[in-house]
Design a protein around this motif. Structure first.
Motif, short mmCIF file in Angstrom:
data_model
loop_
_atom_site.label_atom_id
_atom_site.label_comp_id
_atom_site.label_asym_id
_atom_site.label_seq_id
_atom_site.Cartn_x
_atom_site.Cartn_y
_atom_site.Cartn_z
N ASP A 137 43.93 -17.73 -58.39
CA ASP A 137 43.72 -19.16 -58.14
C ASP A 137 43.00 -19.43 -56.84
OD1 ASP A 137 45.40 -20.52 -60.37
OD2 ASP A 137 46.73 -18.98 -59.56
N CYS A 138 43.09 -18.49 -55.91
CA CYS A 138 42.55 -18.72 -54.57
C CYS A 138 42.18 -17.39 -53.93
CB CYS A 138 43.61 -19.44 -53.72
SG CYS A 138 43.07 -19.88 -52.04
N ILE A 139 41.11 -17.42 -53.14
CA ILE A 139 40.70 -16.25 -52.37
C ILE A 139 40.67 -16.64 -50.91
CG2 ILE A 139 38.91 -14.53 -51.96
CD1 ILE A 139 38.09 -14.85 -54.89
N ASP A 140 41.50 -16.01 -50.12
CA ASP A 140 41.69 -16.32 -48.71
C ASP A 140 40.88 -15.34 -47.87
OD1 ASP A 140 42.64 -16.95 -46.20
OD2 ASP A 140 44.73 -16.43 -46.61
N CYS A 141 40.10 -15.84 -46.94
CA CYS A 141 39.22 -14.96 -46.16
C CYS A 141 39.12 -15.43 -44.72
CB CYS A 141 37.83 -14.90 -46.80
SG CYS A 141 36.89 -16.45 -46.73
N ALA A 142 38.42 -14.65 -43.92
CA ALA A 142 38.19 -15.00 -42.52
C ALA A 142 37.31 -16.24 -42.42
CB ALA A 142 37.52 -13.82 -41.80
N ARG B 23 36.86 -21.65 -61.65
CA ARG B 23 36.54 -21.13 -60.33
C ARG B 23 37.77 -21.14 -59.42
NH1 ARG B 23 31.63 -20.65 -57.81
NH2 ARG B 23 31.70 -20.53 -55.53
N PRO B 24 38.07 -20.02 -58.74
CA PRO B 24 39.18 -20.05 -57.77
C PRO B 24 38.79 -20.81 -56.51
CG PRO B 24 38.08 -17.92 -57.69
CD PRO B 24 37.44 -18.68 -58.82
N TRP B 25 39.78 -21.34 -55.84
CA TRP B 25 39.51 -21.99 -54.56
C TRP B 25 39.21 -20.94 -53.50
CZ3 TRP B 25 44.22 -25.86 -54.45
CH2 TRP B 25 43.95 -26.92 -55.32
N VAL B 26 38.38 -21.34 -52.55
CA VAL B 26 38.07 -20.49 -51.40
C VAL B 26 38.80 -21.06 -50.18
CG1 VAL B 26 36.28 -19.61 -49.85
CG2 VAL B 26 35.85 -19.77 -52.32
N MET B 27 39.60 -20.24 -49.54
CA MET B 27 40.40 -20.65 -48.38
C MET B 27 39.95 -19.87 -47.15
SD MET B 27 44.54 -20.11 -47.85
CE MET B 27 45.05 -21.50 -48.86
N ILE B 28 39.87 -20.53 -46.02
CA ILE B 28 39.56 -19.85 -44.77
C ILE B 28 40.79 -19.88 -43.86
CG2 ILE B 28 37.07 -20.22 -44.86
CD1 ILE B 28 37.40 -22.57 -42.95
N VAL C 192 33.97 -24.39 -49.82
CA VAL C 192 35.23 -24.09 -49.13
C VAL C 192 36.24 -25.15 -49.54
CG1 VAL C 192 36.43 -23.91 -46.92
CG2 VAL C 192 34.15 -22.92 -47.19
N ASP C 193 37.37 -24.73 -50.10
CA ASP C 193 38.31 -25.67 -50.70
C ASP C 193 39.62 -25.84 -49.94
OD1 ASP C 193 36.85 -25.95 -53.45
OD2 ASP C 193 37.05 -23.79 -53.16
N LEU D 72 43.51 -28.33 -50.16
CA LEU D 72 44.80 -27.76 -49.82
C LEU D 72 44.84 -27.37 -48.35
CD1 LEU D 72 47.57 -26.49 -50.83
CD2 LEU D 72 46.30 -24.35 -51.09
N VAL D 73 45.94 -27.70 -47.69
CA VAL D 73 46.21 -27.24 -46.33
C VAL D 73 47.45 -26.36 -46.38
CG1 VAL D 73 46.91 -27.91 -44.01
CG2 VAL D 73 45.17 -29.25 -45.21
N ALA D 74 47.30 -25.13 -45.93
CA ALA D 74 48.42 -24.19 -45.92
C ALA D 74 48.78 -23.84 -44.48
CB ALA D 74 48.06 -22.92 -46.68
#
Length: 404
Positions: free
Chosen positions: A84-89, A113-118, A201-202, A232-234
């Protein structure tokens, strides 16, 4: 599923972004067939719906991992596996690599499409550091235990490959001459806010040590004008004892006024340890148990991280922490937080390890190592990813034989 394979296949000479050579496309039929038979297209729902159902899966590329070739290929493989999401730098080149991997995967097979998280940090944090040493200072007779223990293959005779080091710290205590030092850093809020303005960037994740909230508030102030652009804010934090819930509530009070999207709490049980074994997952499950039972916790989804691996799903089931909620397919439902005990699981070191074994078999041609140019290896990588993600998503997994 145990895989016995050997490294083979020659890279095809294609450099078109997001477009695959016709010969390569045809040879990827086994990959498409496997993903379809596993029912990924029908089971992989919108990311926010996955959170509400309790089967959200996030791939953690690593807040400090910046090897764009590996990141691109990991993103491609796990997009096909339905994360669902790909977390990256929070780095422009890294974000570009993630999105390229996603786009190539969607060229192979149209999927949601998965969300992109930074990821960013508000203060000193284990996830935001690099190992460093001067190889000229190393005694010639050193057995180099640092090189052997590094899970990222980031240490060689010439020193540390900075972009591959993700700060796990396993090399620090094992150096017999105490030559390795950690170098910590904090991501720049202004540069991060610019990344949040991108259409690809999501989400953002703020890593905090939870010891105090002043730095958290300062970072949020620098980001708040760009928050309207994301979904989304994590907030990622470790367990800090009895003050954990009260600290979370303080953070939420800082976020609340500017929040116009979903929010999530990443419960970082044992940071960067998922590739170690069964014991590592107990801490993240223990953290989840304490939070799920708290009546005073702030709003937001709960997601496990830090020690997650192949044993995590069984541990959650043992403690009845898997809970699927029935959500109406309405706009209000899709934009609200759920009462599910656990929204999902994030996999980092373990997810990279099982697919990394396959990626390491590729032969790079001209500096480009695109896994889709090695269809048999891509199939093997997708099998590994499906087995991990499918434990949460309940895919229909089938045996698949790869011809050598």
């Amino acid at each position: 599923m145990a895989l016995n394979f050997f490294c083979h296949a020659a890279a095809l000479n294609t450099h078109l972004r997001y477009k695959l050579d016709a010969t390569v496309y045809k040879s990827l039929e086994k990959v498409r067939d496997l993903v379809i038979k596993s029912k990924v297209p029908s089971i992989a729902t919108f990311p926010q719906k996955s959170l509400q159902k309790g089967n959200w899966v996030k791939l953690i590329c690593g807040a400090s991992f910046e090897d764009v070739v590996d990141i691109r290929n990991l993103s491609l493989v796990y997009t096909l596996a339905g994360v669902d999401c790909i977390d990256c730098a929070a780095d422009e080149a890294v974000v570009n690599a993630v999105n390229e991997g996603i786009n190539v995967a969607m060229t192979i097979l149209p999927l949601r499409r998965p969300w992109v998280m930074i990821s960013v940090n508000d203060d000193e944090d284990l996830h935001f550091r690099k190992a460093e040493f001067d190889p000229d200072d190393c005694p010639k007779d050193c057995s180099r235990p640092c090189e052997k223990i590094c899970p990222a293959n980031a240490i060689f005779k010439a020193g540390v490959i900075t972009e591959r080091c993700y700060g796990c710290g396993r090399c620090l205590p094992i150096c017999p001459y105490d030559k390795i030092k950690p170098i910590s850093y904090v991501r720049d809020a202004f540069a991060t806010s610019k990344l949040l303005e991108r259409d690809d960037v999501d989400a953002i994740e703020i890593h905090t040590n939870g010891r105090q909230t002043d730095s958290f508030k300062e970072l949020w102030s620098g980001l708040r004008e760009s928050i309207d652009n994301i979904r989304l804010v994590a907030v990622s934090l470790p367990y800090i004892g009895d003050s954990t819930v009260s600290t979370m509530n303080k953070m939420y009070s800082i976020l609340e006024r500017d929040l116009s999207c979903l929010n999530l709490w990443q419960l970082d049980g044992r940071p960067m340890s998922g590739d170690i074994g069964r014991g590592a997952t107990r801490e993240c499950i223990g953290f989840a148990l304490r939070l799920a039972s708290s009546k005073d916790k702030p709003p937001g989804f709960l997601q496990l991280a830090g020690g997650t691996n192949a044993h995590t799903v069984d541990g959650l089931r043992k403690h009845n922490l898997f809970q699927t909620t029935n959500c109406e397919n309405s706009e209000s439902s899709m934009l609200s937080n759920s009462n599910a005990l656990i929204g999902g699981i994030a996999y980092g070191g373990y997810a990279r390890k099982i697919v990394g074994r396959v990626l390491s078999c590729m032969e790079s041609e001209g500096g480009l190592a695109h896994i889709e140019s090695y269809p048999d290896l891509l199939l093997m990588a997708v099998i590994e990813a499906l087995n991990l993600v499918g434990g949460v998503k309940s895919y229909t997994l089938t045996s698949y034989v790869v011809n050598k």
